[in-house]
Enzyme design. Structure first.
Site, mmCIF file in Angstrom:
data_model
loop_
_atom_site.group_PDB
_atom_site.id
_atom_site.type_symbol
_atom_site.label_atom_id
_atom_site.label_comp_id
_atom_site.label_asym_id
_atom_site.label_seq_id
_atom_site.Cartn_x
_atom_site.Cartn_y
_atom_site.Cartn_z
ATOM 1 N N ARG A 48 -21.619 69.209 7.647
ATOM 2 C CA ARG A 48 -21.884 67.775 7.808
ATOM 3 C C ARG A 48 -22.238 67.477 9.265
ATOM 4 N NH1 ARG A 48 -17.705 64.598 8.331
ATOM 5 N NH2 ARG A 48 -16.532 65.444 6.582
ATOM 6 N N TYR A 100 -41.163 47.890 3.124
ATOM 7 C CA TYR A 100 -40.759 48.626 1.935
ATOM 8 C C TYR A 100 -39.657 47.834 1.212
ATOM 9 C CZ TYR A 100 -38.709 52.329 -0.894
ATOM 10 O OH TYR A 100 -38.228 53.065 -1.935
ATOM 11 N N ASP A 172 -40.996 52.301 11.229
ATOM 12 C CA ASP A 172 -41.043 53.109 10.010
ATOM 13 C C ASP A 172 -42.439 53.730 9.949
ATOM 14 O OD1 ASP A 172 -41.305 54.128 7.429
ATOM 15 O OD2 ASP A 172 -40.033 52.576 6.537
ATOM 16 N N LYS A 197 -41.867 61.423 1.274
ATOM 17 C CA LYS A 197 -43.276 61.088 1.103
ATOM 18 C C LYS A 197 -44.173 62.160 1.736
ATOM 19 C CE LYS A 197 -41.245 57.522 -0.673
ATOM 20 N NZ LYS A 197 -41.012 56.265 0.033
HETATM 21 C C1 LIG Z 1 -39.932 55.434 0.298
HETATM 22 C C2 LIG Z 1 -39.821 54.663 1.542
HETATM 23 C C3 LIG Z 1 -38.576 54.425 2.141
HETATM 24 C C4 LIG Z 1 -37.270 54.898 1.513
HETATM 25 O O1 LIG Z 1 -37.184 56.275 1.418
HETATM 26 P P1 LIG Z 1 -36.438 57.075 0.227
HETATM 27 O O2 LIG Z 1 -36.659 58.487 0.594
HETATM 28 O O3 LIG Z 1 -37.099 56.676 -1.064
HETATM 29 O O4 LIG Z 1 -35.013 56.652 0.254
HETATM 30 C C5 LIG Z 1 -38.555 53.734 3.338
HETATM 31 N N1 LIG Z 1 -39.703 53.282 3.923
HETATM 32 C C6 LIG Z 1 -40.902 53.486 3.354
HETATM 33 C C7 LIG Z 1 -42.123 52.981 4.034
HETATM 34 C C8 LIG Z 1 -41.008 54.177 2.154
HETATM 35 O O5 LIG Z 1 -42.210 54.349 1.601
#
Ligand SMILES: *Cc1c(COP(=O)(O)O)cnc(C)c1O
Length: 380
Positions: A48, A100, A172, A197
């Site tokens: 962890r 998001y 982000d 992603k």
């Molecule tokens: C998918 C996404 C998230 C969240 O991520 P997860 O891996 O699904 O928890 C946050 N910001 C953006 C822009 C995303 O596309």
């Protein structure tokens, strides 16, 4: 070193845990690590806190983003949740109004309950952000391009404002990945990723990252992560390391496909609007070419009717009707009932998300096959 090479080799440091010559970084599937003697440590105690496979991935992502260090989480939302722990009750955060959906849900339903305050604003409008700054403001949280309307925020400008008021700038960077955009080089303090992603890239693994610009933030975030515990597993860390090896070629192919598909959609009689930053008439085109090296592969589009939406979603075949984005497989999402379902109708309407709006994550398939698939699904 060029980013193409960095994706494959990281900073090309010898794996400090391994002397076998292994080309692929080993998966250290161990929860705990033995100490040689009292007061001694191999550098690893308990997974962890740190695990060699996860550490290798974190150094790689930090190198790609020009960050000081990074922490890998089990999901992107786990990363945002950990990030919110650096704030205290009454702290105020100004966020992009087109975020998001999961981030909005976290802020409104959990962080607010914990005493944080949020204001949402079009962060491409710098004076509008400035107007919202008060004595409790601690951070500006920006997604650029936004999800799903593809609005772009000028990162250099917003970073100037953040520095002037001593605010953290959080970006982000999920949609463009470090291949096309490096927010820390433009003044951001923290970069956030859903590694699920583009970084992972194969729609097979959930992951998240926080990349920190300096030592002080790294210390804070590492303390929170080992305390709250939503870190990435050794095997999933390895999958993301493997995914990143092909980041460059995937990003290029996906962008090339997207430029052609955006053009195709724009000229289709049943498509009313196309939101793709790579289109010269997109309002954010100029800012985008100033701060990024590419437009990415996310396309929003509005069709003529809900009937057409239904027809598309039932008739696409190579392209799948599924949530998520950024992988090698092309996916179409219906934000109305999927990613943005938890927003109120009014919140959706303000963002331009309606029953005729679709979001397309373009994959690496042959673009002619994708066009043929869409042509059939659009009913012509
Ligand atoms: C998918 C996404 C998230 C969240 O991520 P997860 O891996 O699904 O928890 C946050 N910001 C953006 C822009 C995303 O596309």
């Amino acid at each position: 070193m060029n980013i193409d090479t960095k994706c494959v080799h990281g900073n090309n440091e010898q794996f400090k845990t391994d002397n076998t010559g292994s080309i692929s970084f080993p998966i250290y599937q161990s929860a705990t690590f033995a100490h040689p003697a009292l007061g001694q440590s191999t550098g690893y105690d308990y997974s962890r806190s740190q695990n060699p496979t996860r550490e290798h991935l974190e150094k790689l992502v930090a190198a790609l983003e020009s960050g000081h260090d990074a922490v890998a989480y089990s999901t992107g939302m786990a990363a945002v949740s950990a990030l919110m722990e650096i704030f205290s009750p009454n702290d105020h955060i100004i966020a992009s109004d087109d975020l998001y959906g999961g981030s909005i849900r976290l802020f409104n339903k959990i962080s607010e309950k914990n005493g944080l305050k949020f204001n949402y604003v079009d962060t491409s409008n710098i004076p509008a952000i400035k107007n919202l700054i008060n004595k409790n403001t601690k951070a500006i949280f920006v997604e650029t391009p936004t999800n799903p309307m593809m609005n772009v925020t000028d990162l250099k400008e917003v970073s100037k404002l953040a520095k002037e008021y001593n605010l953290l700038l959080i970006v982000d960077n999920t949609f463009l990945s470090p291949y096309f955009q490096k927010p820390i080089e433009l003044g951001a303090d923290i970069v956030l990723h859903s590694g699920t992603k583009f970084l992972g890239g194969h729609n097979d693994t959930l992951a998240g990252f926080l990349v920190l610009a300096n030592e002080e933030l790294t210390e804070k975030i590492k303390f929170i992560s080992k305390t709250t515990g939503a870190v990435l597993s050794p095997f999933d860390s390895w999958l993301i390391i493997r995914g990143i090896k092909t980041l460059s070629i995937r990003m290029r192919q996906q962008e090339q496909n997207s430029l052609k598909l955006a053009d195709y959609l724009k000229n289709h009689s049943k498509v009313k609007k196309v939101f793709y930053v790579g289109l010269k008439d997109h309002p954010s085109y100029e800012v985008s070419i100033k701060q990024t090296t590419g437009f990415g592969s996310m396309i929003g589009f509005e069709v003529d009717s809900e009937e057409t939406v239904k027809h598309i979603l039932s008739n696409i075949s190579i392209i799948k009707y599924a949530e998520s984005l950024g992988g090698v497989e092309s996916l179409i999402t219906y934000p109305m009932t999927q990613t943005h379902a938890d927003l109120t109708p009014e919140e959706r309407e303000n963002r331009g998300i309606n029953e005729k709006f679709l979001r397309f994550s373009v994959g690496i398939e042959n673009v002619d096959d994708l066009i043929e698939d869409l042509q059939y699904a659009l009913g012509e």
